[in-house]
Scaffold this motif. Structure first.
Motif, short mmCIF file in Angstrom:
data_model
loop_
_atom_site.label_atom_id
_atom_site.label_comp_id
_atom_site.label_asym_id
_atom_site.label_seq_id
_atom_site.Cartn_x
_atom_site.Cartn_y
_atom_site.Cartn_z
N THR A 154 29.07 31.35 3.49
CA THR A 154 30.16 32.32 3.63
C THR A 154 29.85 33.59 2.84
N THR A 203 34.95 26.54 3.51
CA THR A 203 35.12 26.78 4.94
C THR A 203 35.65 25.51 5.62
N ASP A 216 33.28 30.81 9.70
CA ASP A 216 33.47 32.25 9.53
C ASP A 216 32.79 32.90 10.72
MG MG Z 1 31.74 28.56 3.76
#
Ligand code: MG
Ligand code: GTP
Length: 199
Positions: free
Chosen positions: A26, A54, A58
């Motif tokens: 990320t 996450t 993303d």
């Molecule tokens: Mg992530």
């Protein structure tokens, strides 16, 4: 699968950042998004848990510009690295054209890197894709850390890349070390592999 429109001269390819939980996938995308505001026309879509992990992925589309007369856009995705989200990783991998594997340089994460790379191989095979054939770049992230034992780069290369023999970069998604280089390399490998579709 990449989407190629020969009439409009447009190409859309999908690149997925894969790797163990907390490895920095990320943070890679956040860095790219911040650095290239002009090439990114949308906000970054992030589906996160409370603790910033996450949960799904993303995502943002990145405008590469013209290659061989084609307008090229790459869709950048991350997967959730936590072991329990394997079904989600499989979904995100659907139609992938190129992969960046973000390994964690922290010595304590050595085993997690192995497991995640194995998991990538397994999940690609679900889509009849071969880890030895798909465009792939390795990134040994978190090289900026000073007070924590890190794996030496040559050791990481030996352990993770001796069979794959793909391009690899020591990186830091916090300082930006080799983050753009990693992205450029995977875009270029992906475009080469799509070339027979660009006529
Ligand atoms: Mg992530
Ligand atoms: N020092 C340092 N910290 C980093 C680096 N990259 C990421 N981090 C930190 O590591 C933690 C996890 O980073 P994320 O980018 O959320 O990791 P992820 O791979 O997306 O993790 P999951 O979403 O759980 O799969 C965060 O606290 C980041 O700030 C780096 O290059 N150096």
């Amino acid at each position: 699968m990449a989407f190629v429109n020969s009439k409009k001269k447009e190409v859309q390819a999908k690149i997925v950042y894969y790797g163990p939980g907390r490895g920095g996938k990320t943070t890679n995308l956040e860095y790219i998004h911040k650095k290239y505001t002009s090439r990114v026309k949308t906000e970054m879509v992030s589906v996160k848990t409370h603790g910033d992990r996450t949960l799904f992925f993303d995502f943002f589309p990145f405008d590469v510009g013209k290659i061989k007369g084609y307008d090229v856009t790459v869709q950048l995705y991350t997967v959730p690295g936590q072991v329990k989200y394997d079904a989600t990783r499989q979904l995100v991998l659907r139609g992938v054209d190129g992969v960046v594997f973000v390994a964690d340089s922290m010595a304590v994460r050595r085993e997690k890197n192995f497991m995640s790379l194995k998991n990538l191989q397994k999940n690609l095979s679900i889509y009849k894709k071969n880890i030895f054939q798909i465009p792939l770049v390795l990134q040994y992230n978190k090289r900026d850390l000073k007070d924590i034992p890190l794996m030496p780069i040559n050791k990481m290369d030996r352990e993770l890349n001796s069979q794959l023999k793909v391009p690899s970069y020591p990186g830091s998604a916090i300082t930006g070390l080799n983050i753009v280089e990693t992205l450029k390399k995977i875009i270029s490998l992906t475009m080469v592999s799509l070339q027979n579709q660009l006529r």
